[in-house]
Design a protein around this motif. Structure first.
Motif, mmCIF file in Angstrom:
data_model
loop_
_atom_site.group_PDB
_atom_site.id
_atom_site.type_symbol
_atom_site.label_atom_id
_atom_site.label_comp_id
_atom_site.label_asym_id
_atom_site.label_seq_id
_atom_site.Cartn_x
_atom_site.Cartn_y
_atom_site.Cartn_z
ATOM 1 N N ALA A 176 0.828 -1.207 0.000
ATOM 2 C CA ALA A 176 0.000 0.000 0.000
ATOM 3 C C ALA A 176 0.861 1.256 0.000
ATOM 4 C CB ALA A 176 -0.932 -0.001 1.212
ATOM 5 N N ALA A 177 2.081 1.130 0.545
ATOM 6 C CA ALA A 177 3.016 2.264 0.564
ATOM 7 C C ALA A 177 3.825 2.355 -0.724
ATOM 8 C CB ALA A 177 3.942 2.153 1.761
ATOM 9 N N GLY A 178 3.606 1.391 -1.648
ATOM 10 C CA GLY A 178 4.261 1.454 -2.955
ATOM 11 C C GLY A 178 5.471 0.572 -3.132
ATOM 12 N N LEU A 179 5.738 -0.354 -2.198
ATOM 13 C CA LEU A 179 6.921 -1.209 -2.315
ATOM 14 C C LEU A 179 6.639 -2.362 -3.276
ATOM 15 C CD1 LEU A 179 9.825 -1.455 -1.102
ATOM 16 C CD2 LEU A 179 8.877 -3.206 0.417
ATOM 17 N N SER A 180 7.304 -2.364 -4.417
ATOM 18 C CA SER A 180 7.004 -3.347 -5.460
ATOM 19 C C SER A 180 7.373 -4.769 -5.057
ATOM 20 C CB SER A 180 7.719 -2.974 -6.764
ATOM 21 O OG SER A 180 9.123 -3.041 -6.611
ATOM 22 N N GLN A 181 8.392 -4.933 -4.200
ATOM 23 C CA GLN A 181 8.773 -6.286 -3.791
ATOM 24 C C GLN A 181 7.634 -6.974 -3.055
ATOM 25 O OE1 GLN A 181 11.780 -7.812 -4.593
ATOM 26 N NE2 GLN A 181 10.797 -9.678 -3.841
ATOM 27 N N SER A 182 6.946 -6.237 -2.189
ATOM 28 C CA SER A 182 5.811 -6.819 -1.469
ATOM 29 C C SER A 182 4.633 -7.081 -2.405
ATOM 30 C CB SER A 182 5.380 -5.911 -0.315
ATOM 31 O OG SER A 182 6.236 -6.091 0.804
ATOM 32 N N ALA A 203 -3.696 -12.821 -7.924
ATOM 33 C CA ALA A 203 -2.257 -12.826 -8.229
ATOM 34 C C ALA A 203 -1.955 -11.920 -9.408
ATOM 35 C CB ALA A 203 -1.797 -14.248 -8.519
ATOM 36 N N VAL A 204 -2.772 -11.998 -10.448
ATOM 37 C CA VAL A 204 -2.549 -11.177 -11.638
ATOM 38 C C VAL A 204 -2.632 -9.694 -11.294
ATOM 39 C CG1 VAL A 204 -3.555 -10.478 -13.851
ATOM 40 C CG2 VAL A 204 -3.226 -12.902 -13.332
ATOM 41 N N ARG A 205 -3.576 -9.331 -10.428
ATOM 42 C CA ARG A 205 -3.700 -7.918 -10.047
ATOM 43 C C ARG A 205 -2.439 -7.441 -9.325
ATOM 44 N NH1 ARG A 205 -9.203 -9.326 -8.902
ATOM 45 N NH2 ARG A 205 -8.894 -9.290 -6.643
ATOM 46 N N TRP A 206 -1.883 -8.289 -8.456
ATOM 47 C CA TRP A 206 -0.647 -7.913 -7.768
ATOM 48 C C TRP A 206 0.539 -7.893 -8.731
ATOM 49 C CZ3 TRP A 206 -0.737 -5.175 -3.742
ATOM 50 C CH2 TRP A 206 -1.653 -5.378 -2.712
ATOM 51 N N PHE A 207 0.595 -8.866 -9.630
ATOM 52 C CA PHE A 207 1.678 -8.861 -10.627
ATOM 53 C C PHE A 207 1.626 -7.592 -11.472
ATOM 54 C CE2 PHE A 207 1.633 -13.793 -10.715
ATOM 55 C CZ PHE A 207 2.546 -13.840 -9.685
ATOM 56 N N LYS A 208 0.427 -7.181 -11.853
ATOM 57 C CA LYS A 208 0.268 -5.980 -12.662
ATOM 58 C C LYS A 208 0.759 -4.756 -11.902
ATOM 59 C CE LYS A 208 -3.213 -3.130 -14.995
ATOM 60 N NZ LYS A 208 -3.172 -1.955 -14.093
ATOM 61 N N SER A 209 0.372 -4.638 -10.629
ATOM 62 C CA SER A 209 0.807 -3.494 -9.824
ATOM 63 C C SER A 209 2.329 -3.464 -9.691
ATOM 64 C CB SER A 209 0.156 -3.548 -8.435
ATOM 65 O OG SER A 209 -1.245 -3.416 -8.516
ATOM 66 N N ALA A 210 2.904 -4.624 -9.414
ATOM 67 C CA ALA A 210 4.359 -4.691 -9.253
ATOM 68 C C ALA A 210 5.072 -4.435 -10.575
ATOM 69 C CB ALA A 210 4.761 -6.054 -8.694
ATOM 70 N N ALA A 211 4.518 -4.974 -11.661
ATOM 71 C CA ALA A 211 5.122 -4.763 -12.980
ATOM 72 C C ALA A 211 5.113 -3.287 -13.342
ATOM 73 C CB ALA A 211 4.378 -5.578 -14.038
ATOM 74 N N GLU A 212 4.015 -2.615 -13.081
ATOM 75 C CA GLU A 212 3.925 -1.189 -13.386
ATOM 76 C C GLU A 212 4.878 -0.376 -12.519
ATOM 77 O OE1 GLU A 212 -0.220 -0.445 -12.896
ATOM 78 O OE2 GLU A 212 -0.686 -0.894 -15.003
ATOM 79 N N ALA A 213 5.263 -0.929 -11.362
ATOM 80 C CA ALA A 213 6.215 -0.263 -10.475
ATOM 81 C C ALA A 213 7.656 -0.618 -10.818
ATOM 82 C CB ALA A 213 5.908 -0.615 -9.016
ATOM 83 N N GLY A 214 7.848 -1.443 -11.878
ATOM 84 C CA GLY A 214 9.201 -1.746 -12.333
ATOM 85 C C GLY A 214 9.778 -3.063 -11.877
ATOM 86 N N GLN A 215 8.951 -3.978 -11.345
ATOM 87 C CA GLN A 215 9.413 -5.271 -10.852
ATOM 88 C C GLN A 215 9.483 -6.273 -12.008
ATOM 89 O OE1 GLN A 215 10.912 -7.956 -9.024
ATOM 90 N NE2 GLN A 215 10.180 -6.633 -7.377
ATOM 91 N N SER A 216 10.694 -6.615 -12.440
ATOM 92 C CA SER A 216 10.839 -7.454 -13.638
ATOM 93 C C SER A 216 10.292 -8.858 -13.435
ATOM 94 C CB SER A 216 12.309 -7.522 -14.055
ATOM 95 O OG SER A 216 13.102 -8.147 -13.054
ATOM 96 N N GLY A 217 10.422 -9.408 -12.222
ATOM 97 C CA GLY A 217 9.878 -10.735 -11.974
ATOM 98 C C GLY A 217 8.375 -10.792 -12.152
ATOM 99 N N SER A 218 7.695 -9.727 -11.749
ATOM 100 C CA SER A 218 6.248 -9.671 -11.933
ATOM 101 C C SER A 218 5.890 -9.477 -13.397
ATOM 102 C CB SER A 218 5.651 -8.539 -11.090
ATOM 103 O OG SER A 218 5.512 -8.950 -9.748
ATOM 104 N N MET A 219 6.704 -8.724 -14.135
ATOM 105 C CA MET A 219 6.478 -8.592 -15.573
ATOM 106 C C MET A 219 6.507 -9.968 -16.235
ATOM 107 S SD MET A 219 8.921 -5.329 -16.437
ATOM 108 C CE MET A 219 8.777 -3.787 -15.532
ATOM 109 N N PHE A 220 7.469 -10.781 -15.854
ATOM 110 C CA PHE A 220 7.633 -12.119 -16.420
ATOM 111 C C PHE A 220 6.424 -13.003 -16.097
ATOM 112 C CE2 PHE A 220 9.317 -16.484 -16.112
ATOM 113 C CZ PHE A 220 9.843 -16.639 -17.379
ATOM 114 N N LEU A 221 5.995 -12.985 -14.839
ATOM 115 C CA LEU A 221 4.867 -13.822 -14.432
ATOM 116 C C LEU A 221 3.552 -13.303 -15.000
ATOM 117 C CD1 LEU A 221 5.948 -14.502 -10.752
ATOM 118 C CD2 LEU A 221 5.963 -16.117 -12.652
#
Length: 286
Positions: A176-182, A203-221
């Motif tokens: 909620a504070a914007g940390l993409s790893q979480s 899971a997809v909603r969290w992957f999307k949020s993390a991907a948009e924040a620059g998390q490459s692992g979430s982009m892949f998943l």
């Protein structure tokens, strides 16, 4: 291999044209990344290969934090924290977090406790408990990185009684504070049903949020879910775009899939070309 076959129709269409990563082509889908310019995908792949063939190349670290301080630095970090004013002072949180990570060692995701500037020894059980208590103080004061680290400890259960529900709660606060790893970790937990009920749509909603924040692992998943239609409408173009974006950040799995797909396109055209020649020759004989 499975993803290559799922992408084959899209990639043949791309290969038949300019084969560009285009912002205009991706605009129709809210799950696709933003692209600032058109770039030939072959040029992107060539740059990746050149980068990885260069002397001294190291892929981006998959650990978190990415650059953990060595355990041997913990006395120096403790002195710095004391001079700063202690963990209760928000301006000292960065130093306190580094000290907690150094003391916790392997209890934090993906590293062995020695960190940068390796030594032949690591933290003792007493050190880990000190690190855990310091991390708990920082987490309760609202530091997202500490909340994420404490969640890792709660899921690992090595130095603290495991609690998936508490881990989820801390990850959710950090996310909620914007940390993409979480965000990424919550996606993985829901995807696997690890500590929570399995729910690929969440899971997809969290992957999307993390991907948009620059998390490459979430982009892949996210790409994998989009390609297969797991938890989201199937969209191969968006999947391929996210793979390229992850590859640009150095994700080797994403790079391998993009490059393998282009190689499969080359083989397709070679085979199709031979068949076309044979067909033309056969017609000429009739």
């Amino acid at each position: 291999r499975g993803m290559i076959s799922r992408f084959s129709r899209l990639h043949i269409r791309l290969a038949s044209g300019a084969c560009l990563v285009s912002s205009a082509a991706f605009a129709h889908c809210h799950l696709q990344p933003k692209a600032s310019k058109d770039v030939p995908i072959n040029d992107i792949c060539a740059a990746w290969i050149a980068e990885e063939e260069a002397d001294g190349y190291k892929p981006p670290s998959a650990s978190w934090p990415k650059h953990p301080p060595a355990y041997s630095l913990s006395p120096e970090l403790q002195r710095s924290l004391n001079e700063c004013g202690g963990a209760g002072d928000s301006k000292c949180h960065g130093i306190a977090f580094d000290l907690a990570v150094a003391l916790l060692g392997s209890a934090v995701f993906g590293h062995d406790g020695t960190g940068e500037g390796k030594t032949d020894y690591g933290p003792s059980d007493e050190d880990k408990q000190r690190g855990l208590e310091l991390m708990r103080i920082l987490a309760e004061q609202g530091m997202p990185e500490a909340q994420c680290a404490l969640a890792f400890c709660l899921m690992d259960g090595d130095i603290i009684e495991p609690s998936a529900s508490s881990a989820v709660a801390y990850h959710e606060k950090a996310a909620a504070a914007g940390l993409s790893q979480s965000m990424h970790e919550l996606g993985v937990m829901h995807y696997l049903g690890d500590g929570v009920a399995e729910n690929v749509s969440i899971a997809v909603r969290w992957f999307k949020s993390a991907a948009e924040a620059g998390q490459s692992g979430s982009m892949f998943l996210l790409a994998d879910c989009l390609a297969s239609g797991q938890g989201v409408d199937r969209d191969e173009e968006a999947a391929f775009a996210w793979l390229v974006r992850a590859g640009e950040l150095g994700h080797r799995g994403a790079r391998s899939r993009v490059i393998a797909t282009l190689e499969s396109i080359d083989r397709y055209h070679a085979a199709a070309g031979r068949k076309a020649s044979e067909w033309t020759l056969d017609v000429g004989k009739q």
